[in-house]
Design a protein around this motif. Sequence first.
Motif, PDB file in Angstrom:
ATOM      1  N   ILE A 171       0.868  -1.189   0.000  1.00 18.72           N
ATOM      2  CA  ILE A 171       0.000   0.000   0.000  1.00 18.72           C
ATOM      3  C   ILE A 171       0.896   1.226   0.000  1.00 18.72           C
ATOM      4  O   ILE A 171       1.707   1.413   0.909  1.00 18.72           O
ATOM      5  CB  ILE A 171      -0.921   0.000   1.235  1.00 18.72           C
ATOM      6  CG1 ILE A 171      -1.843  -1.225   1.159  1.00 18.72           C
ATOM      7  CG2 ILE A 171      -1.734   1.296   1.298  1.00 18.72           C
ATOM      8  CD1 ILE A 171      -2.712  -1.404   2.369  1.00 18.72           C
ATOM      9  N   ALA A 204      -6.511   3.787  -1.901  1.00 21.31           N
ATOM     10  CA  ALA A 204      -5.662   2.591  -1.981  1.00 21.31           C
ATOM     11  C   ALA A 204      -5.791   1.684  -0.759  1.00 21.31           C
ATOM     12  O   ALA A 204      -5.946   0.461  -0.894  1.00 21.31           O
ATOM     13  CB  ALA A 204      -4.203   3.004  -2.170  1.00 21.31           C
ATOM     14  N   ALA A 205      -5.746   2.279   0.447  1.00 23.60           N
ATOM     15  CA  ALA A 205      -5.777   1.464   1.667  1.00 23.60           C
ATOM     16  C   ALA A 205      -7.139   0.787   1.851  1.00 23.60           C
ATOM     17  O   ALA A 205      -7.215  -0.297   2.427  1.00 23.60           O
ATOM     18  CB  ALA A 205      -5.445   2.317   2.892  1.00 23.60           C
ATOM     19  N   ALA A 239      -7.283  -2.071  -0.946  1.00 22.95           N
ATOM     20  CA  ALA A 239      -6.397  -3.166  -0.534  1.00 22.95           C
ATOM     21  C   ALA A 239      -7.057  -3.987   0.577  1.00 22.95           C
ATOM     22  O   ALA A 239      -6.992  -5.224   0.580  1.00 22.95           O
ATOM     23  CB  ALA A 239      -5.062  -2.607  -0.050  1.00 22.95           C
ATOM     24  N   PHE A 281       3.352  -1.452   4.134  1.00 26.95           N
ATOM     25  CA  PHE A 281       2.930  -0.048   4.007  1.00 26.95           C
ATOM     26  C   PHE A 281       4.138   0.809   3.690  1.00 26.95           C
ATOM     27  O   PHE A 281       5.121   0.834   4.455  1.00 26.95           O
ATOM     28  CB  PHE A 281       2.252   0.424   5.308  1.00 26.95           C
ATOM     29  CG  PHE A 281       0.971  -0.313   5.601  1.00 26.95           C
ATOM     30  CD1 PHE A 281       0.998  -1.559   6.226  1.00 26.95           C
ATOM     31  CD2 PHE A 281      -0.258   0.222   5.238  1.00 26.95           C
ATOM     32  CE1 PHE A 281      -0.180  -2.251   6.487  1.00 26.95           C
ATOM     33  CE2 PHE A 281      -1.447  -0.462   5.500  1.00 26.95           C
ATOM     34  CZ  PHE A 281      -1.403  -1.700   6.120  1.00 26.95           C
ATOM     35  N   GLY A 283       1.528   5.507   2.674  1.00 26.83           N
ATOM     36  CA  GLY A 283       0.754   4.375   3.191  1.00 26.83           C
ATOM     37  C   GLY A 283       1.045   4.102   4.661  1.00 26.83           C
ATOM     38  O   GLY A 283       0.211   3.548   5.378  1.00 26.83           O
ATOM     39  N   TRP A 287      -7.871  -2.506   9.469  1.00 30.80           N
ATOM     40  CA  TRP A 287      -6.638  -3.298   9.289  1.00 30.80           C
ATOM     41  C   TRP A 287      -6.252  -4.033  10.567  1.00 30.80           C
ATOM     42  O   TRP A 287      -5.838  -5.190  10.526  1.00 30.80           O
ATOM     43  CB  TRP A 287      -5.491  -2.396   8.816  1.00 30.80           C
ATOM     44  CG  TRP A 287      -5.576  -2.112   7.346  1.00 30.80           C
ATOM     45  CD1 TRP A 287      -5.967  -0.956   6.755  1.00 30.80           C
ATOM     46  CD2 TRP A 287      -5.293  -3.025   6.283  1.00 30.80           C
ATOM     47  NE1 TRP A 287      -5.939  -1.079   5.384  1.00 30.80           N
ATOM     48  CE2 TRP A 287      -5.519  -2.337   5.073  1.00 30.80           C
ATOM     49  CE3 TRP A 287      -4.856  -4.350   6.234  1.00 30.80           C
ATOM     50  CZ2 TRP A 287      -5.341  -2.941   3.818  1.00 30.80           C
ATOM     51  CZ3 TRP A 287      -4.670  -4.949   4.988  1.00 30.80           C
ATOM     52  CH2 TRP A 287      -4.916  -4.253   3.802  1.00 30.80           C
ATOM     53  N   THR A 330       0.225  -4.190  -5.863  1.00 32.73           N
ATOM     54  CA  THR A 330       0.435  -2.850  -5.310  1.00 32.73           C
ATOM     55  C   THR A 330      -0.840  -2.031  -5.407  1.00 32.73           C
ATOM     56  O   THR A 330      -1.487  -2.000  -6.465  1.00 32.73           O
ATOM     57  CB  THR A 330       1.554  -2.119  -6.080  1.00 32.73           C
ATOM     58  OG1 THR A 330       2.752  -2.881  -5.994  1.00 32.73           O
ATOM     59  CG2 THR A 330       1.823  -0.744  -5.471  1.00 32.73           C
ATOM     60  N   PHE A 331      -1.188  -1.361  -4.319  1.00 33.28           N
ATOM     61  CA  PHE A 331      -2.323  -0.447  -4.320  1.00 33.28           C
ATOM     62  C   PHE A 331      -1.791   0.965  -4.137  1.00 33.28           C
ATOM     63  O   PHE A 331      -1.203   1.280  -3.102  1.00 33.28           O
ATOM     64  CB  PHE A 331      -3.315  -0.811  -3.216  1.00 33.28           C
ATOM     65  CG  PHE A 331      -3.987  -2.137  -3.454  1.00 33.28           C
ATOM     66  CD1 PHE A 331      -5.199  -2.195  -4.123  1.00 33.28           C
ATOM     67  CD2 PHE A 331      -3.378  -3.319  -3.061  1.00 33.28           C
ATOM     68  CE1 PHE A 331      -5.809  -3.418  -4.374  1.00 33.28           C
ATOM     69  CE2 PHE A 331      -3.976  -4.550  -3.307  1.00 33.28           C
ATOM     70  CZ  PHE A 331      -5.207  -4.597  -3.968  1.00 33.28           C
ATOM     71  N   GLY A 332      -1.957   1.793  -5.161  1.00 33.81           N
ATOM     72  CA  GLY A 332      -1.445   3.150  -5.110  1.00 33.81           C
ATOM     73  C   GLY A 332      -1.640   3.809  -6.459  1.00 33.81           C
ATOM     74  O   GLY A 332      -2.440   3.343  -7.256  1.00 33.81           O
TER      75      GLY A 332
END
Lengths: 135, 130
Positions: B7, B16-17, B20, B39, B43, B64, B127-129
């Motif tokens: 993230i 993104a978070a 994810a 992270f 992130g 989370w 990847t989340f971003g």
Amino acid sequence: MSEIKKFLYVNRKAPYGTIYALESLEVVLIGAAFEQDVSLAFLDDGVFQLTKGQNTDGIGIKNFSPTYRALGDYEVTKLYVEQESLDERGLTLDDLQAVVYEDEDDDWEEKPSIRVVSRAEMADIMADQDVVLSF
Amino acid sequence: MKFGVVISEGPYTHQAADTAYHFVKSAIAKGHEVPRVFFYHDGVNVASRLSVPPQDERNIQQNWTALAKDHGVDLVVCIAAAQRRGMLDDNEAKRQGKDASNIAEGFRISGLGQLIEMGIQTDRLVTFGD
């Protein structure tokens, strides 16, 4: 670590303005200790990361561009730069700093790390990887 | 399949978070493994236990933390990125002579090597971003 994977770090953003380029370089340097098959790709505004003569005095941010020249010492020797991204920004290979490595398989001859490739070749390089980290 | 997750954007500013989180939850529900989430960049701010979003909004950090508790997902916050952004655990706060720490339960601070290791040990790295 027995298994060797192909890692590609994709750099797509200008060196300053955001922290992505610097923090990408930090991953590359730490990751080098893991002895994987590492390549770097520079495309879009990421090609500006390798330009020579960077001077950051006016913005009060550390100029980290000399670090790219140390990559050879970390056995990171494949820096792929996309031709179309250079063209679109009016840049040529001459605008980039020289990054070299010493080839241990060829009597430690100094060789260029930067390899200019076409967009189509870049796609093939990406498809060939196990792990792609994009910054 | 074994997934590793990165993230790289901050909470609330960027989705993104959240995305994810839904990805990891769904992947585990489908029987996949997600041993670790890393992270990086902004992130790292997800890990702040001092975040107080409005009552009628989702709480990203708590989501989370619950996921880590329920499924044993290893939530790793990059130390280099965290230090720049004022994210410290108790040990790091003491070491740096700071008067507070802010890392939430379920998260731990560690090095970038954990990201590389995750890439080596998982089948896919997502990847989340931006």
